[in-house]
Design a protein around this motif. Structure first.
Motif, PDB file in Angstrom:
ATOM      1  N   UNK A 178      56.898  66.197  -2.551  1.00 40.65           N
ATOM      2  CA  UNK A 178      55.815  66.891  -2.639  1.00 40.65           C
ATOM      3  C   UNK A 178      54.637  66.059  -2.119  1.00 40.65           C
ATOM      4  N   UNK A 179      54.485  64.930  -2.258  1.00 41.32           N
ATOM      5  CA  UNK A 179      53.457  63.885  -1.761  1.00 41.32           C
ATOM      6  C   UNK A 179      53.281  64.221  -0.135  1.00 41.32           C
ATOM      7  N   UNK A 180      54.422  64.083   0.473  1.00 44.00           N
ATOM      8  CA  UNK A 180      54.500  64.484   1.891  1.00 44.00           C
ATOM      9  C   UNK A 180      54.052  65.598   2.122  1.00 44.00           C
ATOM     10  N   UNK A 181      54.059  66.909   1.628  1.00 44.51           N
ATOM     11  CA  UNK A 181      53.669  68.200   1.832  1.00 44.51           C
ATOM     12  C   UNK A 181      52.259  68.057   1.628  1.00 44.51           C
ATOM     13  N   UNK A 182      51.849  67.667   0.499  1.00 45.87           N
ATOM     14  CA  UNK A 182      50.191  67.689   0.251  1.00 45.87           C
ATOM     15  C   UNK A 182      49.540  66.899   1.330  1.00 45.87           C
ATOM     16  N   UNK A 183      49.964  65.771   1.797  1.00 47.13           N
ATOM     17  CA  UNK A 183      49.204  64.964   2.958  1.00 47.13           C
ATOM     18  C   UNK A 183      49.377  65.601   4.202  1.00 47.13           C
ATOM     19  N   UNK A 184      50.400  66.109   4.592  1.00 48.39           N
ATOM     20  CA  UNK A 184      50.636  66.736   5.704  1.00 48.39           C
ATOM     21  C   UNK A 184      49.548  68.246   5.763  1.00 48.39           C
ATOM     22  N   UNK A 185      49.437  68.864   4.538  1.00 47.20           N
ATOM     23  CA  UNK A 185      48.726  70.192   4.302  1.00 47.20           C
ATOM     24  C   UNK A 185      47.241  69.555   4.556  1.00 47.20           C
ATOM     25  N   UNK A 186      46.668  68.731   4.019  1.00 53.69           N
ATOM     26  CA  UNK A 186      45.430  68.150   4.177  1.00 53.69           C
ATOM     27  C   UNK A 186      45.224  67.771   5.769  1.00 53.69           C
ATOM     28  N   UNK A 187      45.875  67.150   6.118  1.00 49.98           N
ATOM     29  CA  UNK A 187      45.774  66.756   7.674  1.00 49.98           C
ATOM     30  C   UNK A 187      45.604  67.986   8.571  1.00 49.98           C
ATOM     31  N   UNK A 188      46.559  69.040   8.343  1.00 43.91           N
ATOM     32  CA  UNK A 188      46.365  70.238   9.184  1.00 43.91           C
ATOM     33  C   UNK A 188      45.292  70.915   8.812  1.00 43.91           C
ATOM     34  N   UNK A 189      44.877  71.014   7.532  1.00 48.96           N
ATOM     35  CA  UNK A 189      43.604  72.015   7.029  1.00 48.96           C
ATOM     36  C   UNK A 189      42.316  71.095   7.588  1.00 48.96           C
ATOM     37  N   UNK A 190      42.467  69.600   7.766  1.00 48.59           N
ATOM     38  CA  UNK A 190      41.376  68.904   8.177  1.00 48.59           C
ATOM     39  C   UNK A 190      41.094  69.094   9.557  1.00 48.59           C
ATOM     40  N   UNK A 191      42.000  69.116  10.400  1.00 42.88           N
ATOM     41  CA  UNK A 191      42.162  69.484  11.974  1.00 42.88           C
ATOM     42  C   UNK A 191      41.778  70.636  12.177  1.00 42.88           C
ATOM     43  N   UNK A 192      42.080  71.988  11.264  1.00 42.59           N
ATOM     44  CA  UNK A 192      41.852  73.174  11.529  1.00 42.59           C
ATOM     45  C   UNK A 192      40.305  73.413  11.437  1.00 42.59           C
ATOM     46  N   UNK A 193      39.711  72.731  10.372  1.00 42.72           N
ATOM     47  CA  UNK A 193      38.493  72.706   9.988  1.00 42.72           C
ATOM     48  C   UNK A 193      37.590  72.228  11.227  1.00 42.72           C
ATOM     49  N   UNK A 194      37.854  70.838  11.489  1.00 40.74           N
ATOM     50  CA  UNK A 194      37.384  70.114  12.658  1.00 40.74           C
ATOM     51  C   UNK A 194      37.002  71.117  13.756  1.00 40.74           C
ATOM     52  N   UNK A 195      38.392  71.602  14.389  1.00 43.19           N
ATOM     53  CA  UNK A 195      38.652  72.276  15.445  1.00 43.19           C
ATOM     54  C   UNK A 195      37.653  73.832  15.351  1.00 43.19           C
ATOM     55  N   UNK A 196      37.842  74.314  14.283  1.00 44.99           N
ATOM     56  CA  UNK A 196      37.013  75.563  14.158  1.00 44.99           C
ATOM     57  C   UNK A 196      35.377  75.360  14.239  1.00 44.99           C
ATOM     58  N   UNK A 197      35.020  74.072  13.690  1.00 41.18           N
ATOM     59  CA  UNK A 197      33.771  73.895  13.733  1.00 41.18           C
ATOM     60  C   UNK A 197      33.172  73.484  15.192  1.00 41.18           C
ATOM     61  N   UNK A 198      33.957  72.838  15.787  1.00 40.48           N
ATOM     62  CA  UNK A 198      33.931  72.538  17.225  1.00 40.48           C
ATOM     63  C   UNK A 198      33.757  73.716  18.166  1.00 40.48           C
ATOM     64  N   UNK A 199      34.832  74.559  18.046  1.00 38.31           N
ATOM     65  CA  UNK A 199      34.731  76.058  18.851  1.00 38.31           C
ATOM     66  C   UNK A 199      33.352  76.795  18.408  1.00 38.31           C
ATOM     67  N   UNK A 200      32.935  76.874  17.189  1.00 34.04           N
ATOM     68  CA  UNK A 200      31.817  77.637  16.730  1.00 34.04           C
ATOM     69  C   UNK A 200      30.692  77.026  17.303  1.00 34.04           C
ATOM     70  N   UNK A 201      30.518  75.683  17.304  1.00 30.56           N
ATOM     71  CA  UNK A 201      29.393  75.127  17.904  1.00 30.56           C
ATOM     72  C   UNK A 201      29.400  75.165  19.567  1.00 30.56           C
TER      73      UNK A 201
END
Length: 102
Positions: A74-97
């Motif tokens: 459960x902890x591993x899934x939460x951590x990996x989900x947070x990492x993927x969500x963070x990368x998705x947000x950062x890359x999405x913002x980068x593309x929009x900018x």
């Protein structure tokens, strides 16, 4: 067939060459297991009995081990989900900018 001393000794140890360098007589090779004649099939009752006897040999995890493993997963899934969500947000913002959409 030209071969060096090392190869000749190796073949002698394997029994494929005699001490004087002549090829050893071929031994009969065993047939693979799949080529052997088929045996009589067991019935469903015998199959279930054998499965039950094999399952008795299994070392099943204790309740505490299952809880610990579940927590780790459960902890591993939460951590990996947070990492993927963070990368998705950062890359999405980068593309929009990059394309000046904001």
């Amino acid at each position: 067939m030209a071969m060096n001393r090392r190869t000749r000794r190796h073949l002698q140890r394997q029994g494929e060459m005699t001490a004087d360098g002549a090829p050893a007589s071929r031994r009969e090779r065993r047939q693979p297991a799949s080529a052997s004649p088929t045996t009589e099939r067991s019935g469903p009752a015998q199959f279930v009995g054998e499965v039950r006897s094999e399952l008795k040999k299994v070392i099943w995890p204790t309740r505490a081990e299952i809880v610990n493993y579940s927590i780790v997963v459960f902890i591993t899934i939460v951590i990996l989900t947070a990492i993927i969500a963070g990368l998705d947000w950062i890359l999405g913002e980068g593309v929009l900018r990059l394309f000046d959409v904001n």
